[in-house]
Design an enzyme around this catalytic site. Structure first.
Site, PDB file in Angstrom:
ATOM      1  CG  ASP A  82       8.980  -9.410  65.402  1.00 26.83           C
ATOM      2  OD1 ASP A  82       9.981 -10.107  65.170  1.00 26.83           O
ATOM      3  OD2 ASP A  82       8.789  -8.838  66.486  1.00 26.83           O
ATOM      4  CB  THR A  94       0.000   2.029  74.910  1.00 26.64           C
ATOM      5  OG1 THR A  94      -0.913   2.879  74.200  1.00 26.64           O
ATOM      6  CG2 THR A  94       1.195   1.748  74.016  1.00 26.64           C
ATOM      7  CE  LYS A 111       5.350  -3.352  69.298  1.00 30.04           C
ATOM      8  NZ  LYS A 111       4.916  -3.808  70.635  1.00 30.04           N
ATOM      9  CG  ASN A 168       7.447  -4.820  65.892  1.00 24.71           C
ATOM     10  OD1 ASN A 168       8.435  -5.177  66.531  1.00 24.71           O
ATOM     11  ND2 ASN A 168       6.224  -5.154  66.245  1.00 24.71           N
ATOM     12  CG  ASP A 194       2.835  -6.292  67.927  1.00 25.28           C
ATOM     13  OD1 ASP A 194       2.143  -5.367  68.387  1.00 25.28           O
ATOM     14  OD2 ASP A 194       3.852  -6.729  68.491  1.00 25.28           O
TER      15      ASP A 194
END
Length: 472
Positions: free
Chosen positions: A297, A316, A277, A280, A275
Site C-alpha cells: 500500500d 486504534t 503498521k 501492511n 499508514d
C-alpha cells in the site's frame, strides 16, 4: 477461440495415439483449477472428468518439486488423487486417494463426492494445506476490463481502504493481489480522474525496491478502482508478532533494516506511506530462515485522500504520529514524511518487547493523549535484556516534534542498525544475485552530522519527554 498465454493450460477432449496423449481445443470452459502451493499455471477445465495425481496418465500430474518449492508428503500422493466431475447439477470432487483429499479442511473420503463451490480450497493428504483452489468460470460480478486480463479468486483480506482478492493474470498465470476500492466508501483524491490514475500507475510501476510490493496495474470503472499488486503469500508481520510474541533483538534488527530501507527508498521518491503498521508489512514466504519482507500500500496515498481517511479513522491510533492526531482535531491535515518514522518507532517497540507502547486502559490518559504527549516508557520487566542502542533508536523515532525526529536515511545509519553482519544478511535477502557491500542512499557528508544527533540525550530528542527504563 481466444488467444492464451503459454502459462494458461487448457485441457480439453483427450485423444490417444500410439500411447501419446493429445488434447483437442475447446471454448467450453466451466471452471479453473489453480495450483496454489506450490504455485503453478492456472488450468482451464473442460473435460467432464478431470483427474489429478502423480501418475503420468493423470490429466494434471503433481510433481515432487516446482521450482524451488517441494511438494510436502509427495510420496503419500496417490496415482490418481482426485477427479473433478461435471454433470447437470454442478462440479463435484471425487476422492480416489488412499491418504485423503480435503475440501475446505474436511475429509471427502475414498470414493465419495462433494459438490464444489467457487473458491473451494483443496488439500492433498494434509487437512490444513491449500494445494489447489477451484473457481467457477463465471466472473460476471466483475467488469470486463478486469476479467479480460485477470481471473478473480478467493478473498485474501479486508482493510479500511477495501477488499483484497487473489487473482491470476491470464497472460502468464502469475498470481497477484487485487485491491478493490469502492469509491463511495473511500474518498479518492480529486486528481484521481482516469487520466491521472493511469499516469500515477505508470510512475509507480517504474519504482522497484525488493522490500516494496510492486504495483502491477490499475483498472478504473465509474464506481470502483482495482489496484493490481504483486502477491506476497507468507502472511502479515502482524500474524508473525502474534505467533512469536516478541522477536530476538538480532531477528528484529534483520526485519527492521529491510523495513527502513524500503521507507527510505520511497521517501527519496517523495512518496509517504502514512499508514504503516504490521498489517501492511507482508512476508514473501513462510520460510523463517529467509524472512524477506515487503511493505504494501505504499502507492495508495497517490489515489486515496488520507486526510479524509484518517479524519474518519475509527480504529486504534496506536501507530499514528502525534501530528496526524493533532490534524484530525484542527482539520489542517498538515504533516510530512516524518509521520512514517513515528510509525516505524512503534513497530520497532512492538518487535522488541511484544507489547504496544501505549496503554488503552491507562487510568488517567486516553490513548490519543498518550500519543500526543509522547507518554511511553520501557518497563524493566520487558526491556532489561534489550540493548541501549535499540532503546535509543526507538526513542529518536518516537519523538513528538517531527523536526527532531529521525528521518529514514538517518535511521539507516543509527548505531543499532550499523551492524555489518545484519546488513549483509538483509542485503542477501533483498538482492540475492548481487555481491556487494551493504549501502544506504545517505551521503557520507551527512553521516558526520548524524553521529552528533545520536549523542543527544534521549529526553532532548523527545522534546523534553523522558523515556527511560522503568520498573514494573
Amino acid at each position: 477461440m481466444a488467444a492464451h498465454g503459454p502459462y494458461l493450460i487448457r485441457l480439453t477432449h483427450k485423444l490417444e495415439t500410439d500411447g501419446r496423449i493429445f488434447f483437442l481445443p475447446s471454448d467450453k470452459v466451466y471452471g479453473y483449477l489453480l495450483p496454489y502451493k506450490p504455485k503453478g499455471p492456472m488450468i482451464e477445465l473442460v473435460l467432464e472428468s478431470f483427474t489429478v495425481g502423480r501418475s503420468v496418465k493423470a490429466n494434471h500430474r503433481i510433481l515432487p518439486q516446482t521450482g524451488q518449492v517441494r511438494f510436502k508428503h509427495f510420496d503419500a500422493i496417490s496415482k490418481v488423487q482426485f477427479a473433478l466431475i461435471k454433470d447437470k447439477i454442478g462440479v463435484f470432487l471425487e476422492d480416489r486417494s488412499s491418504n485423503g483429499t480435503y475440501v475446505n479442511r474436511t475429509l471427502v473420503g475414498r470414493s465419495k463426492r462433494v459438490l464444489l463451490s467457487h473458491n473451494d480450497k483443496i488439500g492433498v493428504t494434509e487437512p490444513k494445506a491449500i494445494h489447489f483452489i477451484y473457481m467457477h468460470s463465471n466472473q460476471d460480478q466483475y467488469p470486463i476490463e478486469l476479467t479480460q486480463k485477470y481471473t478473480v479468486a478467493q478473498e485474501l483480506g479486508k482493510g479500511a481502504c477495501g477488499t483484497v482478492m487473489l487473482g491470476v493474470r491470464k497472460e502468464d498465470s502469475t498470481q497477484v493481489a487485487i485491491k478493490i476500492i469502492k469509491k463511495k466508501e473511500v474518498a479518492l483524491l480529486p486528481s484521481s480522474n482516469k487520466g491521472n490514475v493511469l499516469n500515477e500507475v505508470k510512475m509507480l510501476r517504474a519504482i522497484e525496491h525488493p522490500c516494496v510490493i510492486r504495483l502491477e496495474d490499475a483498472i478504473e470503472t465509474p464506481d470502483t478502482l482495482y489496484i493490481i499488486l504483486e502477491l506476497a503469500d507468507g502472511g502479515e508481520l502482524f500474524d508473525k508478532i502474534i505467533e512469536k510474541t516478541r522477536f530476538q533483538e538480532n531477528e528484529a534488527k534483520l526485519y527492521f533494516y529491510q523495513i527502513v530501507s524500503a521507507v527510505e527508498f520511497m521517501h527519496s521518491k517523495n512518496i509517504a506511506h502514512r499508514d504503516l503498521k504490521p498489517e501492511n508489512i507482508l512476508l514473501v514466504s513462510d520460510d523463517e530462515s529467509r524472512p524477506l519482507i515487503k511493505i504494501t500500500d505504499l502507492g495508495l496515498s497517490k489515489f486515496v485522500d488520507f486526510t479524509t481517511h484518517l479524519k474518519t479513522f475509527c480504529g486504534t491510533p496506536q501507530y499514528l504520529a502525534p501530528e496526524v492526531l493533532f490534524s484530525r482535531v484542527r482539520g489542517s491535515g498538515i504533516y510530512d514524511h516524518k509521520v512514517d518514522m513515528w510509525s516505524l518507532g512503534v513497530i520497532l517497540y512492538i518487535l522488541l518487547c511484544g507489547c504496544p507502547p501505549f496503554n488503552p486502559m491507562h487510568p488517567k490518559k486516553s490513548l490519543v493523549q498518550q500519543v500526543t504527549d509522547g507518554d511511553y516508557s520501557f518497563p524493566e520487566s520487558q526491556w532489561a535484556s534489550i540493548s541501549p542502542e535499540a532503546i535509543d533508536l526507538v526513542t529518536q523515532l518516537m519523538t513528538v516534534d517531527p523536526k527532531k525526529r529521525l528521518g529514514a536515511a538517518e535511521a539507516l545509519v543509527h548505531p543499532w542498525l550499523a551492524d555489518k553482519e545484519i546488513q549483509l544478511k538483509a542485503e542477501a535477502l533483498m538482492r540475492p544475485n548481487v555481491n556487494r557491500e551493504p549501502a544506504t542512499s545517505i551521503a557520507s557528508k551527512t553521516r558526520s552530522g548524524v553521529s552528533a544527533l545520536f549523542k543527544r540525550p534521549a529526553e532532548e530528542a523527545n522534546g523534553g519527554q523522558q523515556c527511560k527504563r522503568t520498573k514494573q
